[in-house]
Design a protein around this motif. Structure first.
Motif, mmCIF file in Angstrom:
data_model
loop_
_atom_site.group_PDB
_atom_site.id
_atom_site.type_symbol
_atom_site.label_atom_id
_atom_site.label_comp_id
_atom_site.label_asym_id
_atom_site.label_seq_id
_atom_site.Cartn_x
_atom_site.Cartn_y
_atom_site.Cartn_z
ATOM 1 N N LEU A 1 38.254 113.857 4.636
ATOM 2 C CA LEU A 1 37.830 114.937 6.209
ATOM 3 C C LEU A 1 36.372 115.427 5.393
ATOM 4 C CD1 LEU A 1 38.019 114.602 8.981
ATOM 5 C CD2 LEU A 1 38.414 116.850 9.067
ATOM 6 N N VAL A 2 36.187 115.840 3.756
ATOM 7 C CA VAL A 2 35.691 116.895 3.322
ATOM 8 C C VAL A 2 34.688 115.018 2.661
ATOM 9 C CG1 VAL A 2 35.000 117.329 0.585
ATOM 10 C CG2 VAL A 2 36.265 118.081 2.568
ATOM 11 N N ASP A 3 35.718 113.892 2.273
ATOM 12 C CA ASP A 3 34.539 113.009 0.983
ATOM 13 C C ASP A 3 33.899 111.772 3.084
ATOM 14 O OD1 ASP A 3 34.495 114.272 -1.038
ATOM 15 O OD2 ASP A 3 36.771 112.934 -1.171
ATOM 16 N N ASN A 4 34.274 112.310 3.932
ATOM 17 C CA ASN A 4 33.632 111.581 5.055
ATOM 18 C C ASN A 4 34.362 110.157 4.675
ATOM 19 O OD1 ASN A 4 32.630 113.728 6.184
ATOM 20 N ND2 ASN A 4 30.172 113.114 5.122
ATOM 21 N N LEU A 5 35.727 110.263 4.387
ATOM 22 C CA LEU A 5 36.157 108.822 4.589
ATOM 23 C C LEU A 5 36.379 108.136 5.330
ATOM 24 C CD1 LEU A 5 38.324 108.984 0.635
ATOM 25 C CD2 LEU A 5 35.654 108.530 1.185
ATOM 26 N N SER A 6 36.992 107.009 5.315
ATOM 27 C CA SER A 6 37.938 106.384 6.592
ATOM 28 C C SER A 6 38.818 107.669 7.446
ATOM 29 C CB SER A 6 38.366 104.705 6.938
ATOM 30 O OG SER A 6 39.267 103.951 7.885
ATOM 31 N N ILE A 7 39.318 107.802 8.656
ATOM 32 C CA ILE A 7 39.377 108.999 8.989
ATOM 33 C C ILE A 7 40.767 108.556 9.127
ATOM 34 C CG2 ILE A 7 40.457 110.496 10.899
ATOM 35 C CD1 ILE A 7 37.516 111.337 11.287
ATOM 36 N N ASP A 8 40.692 106.714 9.459
ATOM 37 C CA ASP A 8 42.175 106.641 10.495
ATOM 38 C C ASP A 8 42.939 106.649 9.359
ATOM 39 O OD1 ASP A 8 41.080 105.586 12.269
ATOM 40 O OD2 ASP A 8 40.127 103.611 11.608
ATOM 41 N N THR A 9 42.915 106.856 7.796
ATOM 42 C CA THR A 9 43.694 106.562 6.736
ATOM 43 C C THR A 9 45.233 107.996 7.134
ATOM 44 O OG1 THR A 9 42.722 107.467 5.498
ATOM 45 C CG2 THR A 9 42.960 105.768 5.585
ATOM 46 N N ILE A 10 44.779 109.007 7.603
ATOM 47 C CA ILE A 10 45.098 109.996 7.560
ATOM 48 C C ILE A 10 46.648 109.824 8.523
ATOM 49 C CG2 ILE A 10 44.854 112.808 8.659
ATOM 50 C CD1 ILE A 10 42.487 112.509 8.100
ATOM 51 N N PRO A 11 47.466 110.838 8.451
ATOM 52 C CA PRO A 11 48.911 110.569 8.990
ATOM 53 C C PRO A 11 48.876 111.092 9.802
ATOM 54 C CG PRO A 11 49.660 110.567 7.212
ATOM 55 C CD PRO A 11 47.822 111.147 7.175
ATOM 56 N N GLY A 12 48.740 110.598 11.082
ATOM 57 C CA GLY A 12 50.095 112.423 12.520
ATOM 58 C C GLY A 12 48.583 111.675 13.282
ATOM 59 N N LEU A 13 48.089 110.959 12.913
ATOM 60 C CA LEU A 13 46.895 110.980 14.067
ATOM 61 C C LEU A 13 46.872 109.773 14.817
ATOM 62 C CD1 LEU A 13 43.038 111.268 12.256
ATOM 63 C CD2 LEU A 13 44.398 113.113 14.248
ATOM 64 N N LYS A 14 47.386 110.164 16.379
ATOM 65 C CA LYS A 14 47.872 108.746 17.623
ATOM 66 C C LYS A 14 46.007 108.904 18.756
ATOM 67 C CE LYS A 14 51.889 108.016 15.373
ATOM 68 N NZ LYS A 14 53.757 107.889 15.761
ATOM 69 N N PHE A 15 45.623 108.168 18.784
ATOM 70 C CA PHE A 15 45.885 108.299 20.139
ATOM 71 C C PHE A 15 45.442 107.322 21.405
ATOM 72 C CE2 PHE A 15 43.078 110.257 17.180
ATOM 73 C CZ PHE A 15 42.377 110.940 17.722
ATOM 74 N N CYS A 16 45.962 107.901 22.568
ATOM 75 C CA CYS A 16 46.561 107.100 23.987
ATOM 76 C C CYS A 16 44.615 106.217 23.733
ATOM 77 C CB CYS A 16 46.495 107.220 24.848
ATOM 78 S SG CYS A 16 46.822 106.340 26.071
ATOM 79 N N ARG A 17 44.329 104.912 23.737
ATOM 80 C CA ARG A 17 42.794 104.309 23.683
ATOM 81 C C ARG A 17 42.705 104.744 25.199
ATOM 82 N NH1 ARG A 17 40.277 103.106 19.483
ATOM 83 N NH2 ARG A 17 41.476 102.507 17.614
ATOM 84 N N LEU A 18 43.775 103.861 26.500
ATOM 85 C CA LEU A 18 43.445 103.744 27.195
ATOM 86 C C LEU A 18 43.063 105.439 27.666
ATOM 87 C CD1 LEU A 18 43.519 102.359 30.169
ATOM 88 C CD2 LEU A 18 45.255 102.901 30.035
ATOM 89 N N LYS A 19 43.114 106.471 27.560
ATOM 90 C CA LYS A 19 42.630 107.598 28.437
ATOM 91 C C LYS A 19 41.398 108.141 27.730
ATOM 92 C CE LYS A 19 47.140 110.135 28.489
ATOM 93 N NZ LYS A 19 48.361 110.730 28.165
#
Length: 163
Positions: free
Chosen positions: A33-51
């Motif tokens: 987050l501090v280095d503005n890298l890809s957030i997709d690599t953070i474990p535990g971040l799951k989204f309901c894309r439809l919502k």
């Protein structure tokens, strides 16, 4: 106002993890987050894309429908070629701003997840004040090849020294 809206969107779209983050995952997520890298690599971040699509569509229509009603008489008199060009620009704007919206929601959710983990491992060091310094200390620990089980102690010692 935007913080409340983002918080509400994240609570609808974000699927909270079953287990809290481990210290090393927290440090890696903070560094990302501090280095503005890809957030997709953070474990535990799951989204309901439809919502997320549905919320974006509703927000977009809350902005566009009043504008369309306001300019309806002007738009009705336009040449069909200009209408086609405006439709193309509208579509481009719609999908372009969706990606910006998605990234902002992901970033806010990641920050919220990190703050929750921060309370578990570093409760005496406020996140807003120390998150950049902790990311630098974590990078230093990785550069020195400090063992995984000693990284937490190394970071806490460095924070105490700097305090």
């Amino acid at each position: 106002m935007f913080e409340k809206l983002l918080d509400k969107i994240v609570s609808i779209v974000f699927i909270p993890p079953k287990y809290p983050m481990r210290f090393r995952e927290l440090m890696e997520a903070n560094r990302v987050l501090v280095d503005n890298l890809s957030i997709d690599t953070i474990p535990g971040l799951k989204f309901c894309r439809l919502k997320l699509y549905l919320i974006y569509f509703i927000l977009w229509n809350l902005i566009i429908i009043p504008l369309a009603l306001l300019f309806h008489t002007f738009l009705a008199k336009l040449d069909c070629h200009i209408s086609i060009i405006l439709a193309i620009l509208f579509t481009l704007l719609f999908f372009g701003t969706y990606k910006i919206f998605e990234n902002r929601v992901k970033e806010y959710a990641a920050q919220k997840l990190i703050k929750e983990g921060w309370k578990n491992y570093l409760p005496h060091f406020p996140y807003e004040k120390y998150h950049i310094e902790v990311a630098q200390i974590y990078k230093e620990a990785l550069d020195r090849d400090i063992a995984k089980h000693k990284i937490e102690q190394f970071i806490i010692d460095k924070l105490i020294e700097s305090k």
